[in-house]
Design a protein around this motif. Sequence first.
Motif, PDB file in Angstrom:
ATOM      1  N   UNK A   1       0.844  -1.200   0.000  1.00 17.83           N
ATOM      2  CA  UNK A   1       0.000   0.000   0.000  1.00 17.83           C
ATOM      3  C   UNK A   1       0.873   1.241   0.000  1.00 17.83           C
ATOM      4  N   UNK A   2       0.606   2.125  -0.948  1.00 21.27           N
ATOM      5  CA  UNK A   2       1.371   3.355  -1.106  1.00 21.27           C
ATOM      6  C   UNK A   2       0.409   4.541  -1.081  1.00 21.27           C
TER       7      UNK A   2
ATOM      8  N   UNK B   1       5.173   6.704   1.061  1.00 18.39           N
ATOM      9  CA  UNK B   1       4.338   7.740   0.454  1.00 18.39           C
ATOM     10  C   UNK B   1       5.131   8.558  -0.551  1.00 18.39           C
ATOM     11  N   UNK B   2       4.417   9.026  -1.564  1.00 19.42           N
ATOM     12  CA  UNK B   2       4.923  10.027  -2.502  1.00 19.42           C
ATOM     13  C   UNK B   2       4.262  11.349  -2.139  1.00 19.42           C
ATOM     14  N   UNK B   3       5.066  12.380  -1.914  1.00 21.71           N
ATOM     15  CA  UNK B   3       4.531  13.716  -1.710  1.00 21.71           C
ATOM     16  C   UNK B   3       4.783  14.505  -2.989  1.00 21.71           C
TER      17      UNK B   3
ATOM     18  N   UNK C   1       9.095  10.119  -0.379  1.00 22.33           N
ATOM     19  CA  UNK C   1       9.940  10.849  -1.308  1.00 22.33           C
ATOM     20  C   UNK C   1       9.161  12.060  -1.804  1.00 22.33           C
ATOM     21  N   UNK C   2       9.867  13.001  -2.423  1.00 20.15           N
ATOM     22  CA  UNK C   2       9.228  14.169  -3.015  1.00 20.15           C
ATOM     23  C   UNK C   2       9.259  14.022  -4.531  1.00 20.15           C
ATOM     24  N   UNK C   3       8.105  14.115  -5.162  1.00 23.04           N
ATOM     25  CA  UNK C   3       8.011  14.147  -6.610  1.00 23.04           C
ATOM     26  C   UNK C   3       7.655  15.566  -7.031  1.00 23.04           C
TER      27      UNK C   3
END
Length: 204
Positions: free
Chosen positions: A20-21, A111-113, A138-140
Amino acid sequence: MDSKRSDAAQRAATMPVAVKILVAGGFGAGKTTLVGAVSEIRPLQTEELLTDQSIGVDDTSGVEHKTTTTVAMDFGRITVRDGLILYLFGTPGQDRFWFMWDELSLGALGAVVLADTRRLADCFPSIDYFERRGLPFIIGVNCFDDGFEYGSEEVRSALDLDPDVPVILCDVRRRDSGKRVLTTLIEHVLSVRGRQREAGISLP
């Protein structure tokens, strides 16, 4: 008897692993777009039209063209390689829907922020939330056509990120770019968990 145990172990080894992401970020950062671009199934979206009732409640400065908002979550699924399936949960971006985050984050591995350089400060609530929970992220940096052009290190400095938090430039409209973001997250999660094991920290 040994044969039965061996068969069971082989089946367990070949069963797909579901992860789960979370996909988080500020209002209009591209969360729904990312989930829709990479999902191999028709994504579940809970977008509703912005109405006059949101005036003075939702901050649309910088994204005045946006006409819809996610009111619950986005959901999609992608197989990143044989045996590894990611279930993606896009969080709502406005303050008034943050009460849902605790439920959505249960069982999440990372998580992707998504960052929008036009509204970079909108990242801080997501970053603070995941840092408090100890959830790897991480930051996208979603490179909008009308956004400001900042490099990854400039964004890292502006957001005061730890050196080990990956920052990746992306265009979430493109499936290959979205997949690269998710792959970067998985690699980061594995790295974090490896360091935790070496330090003797118990893992969930």
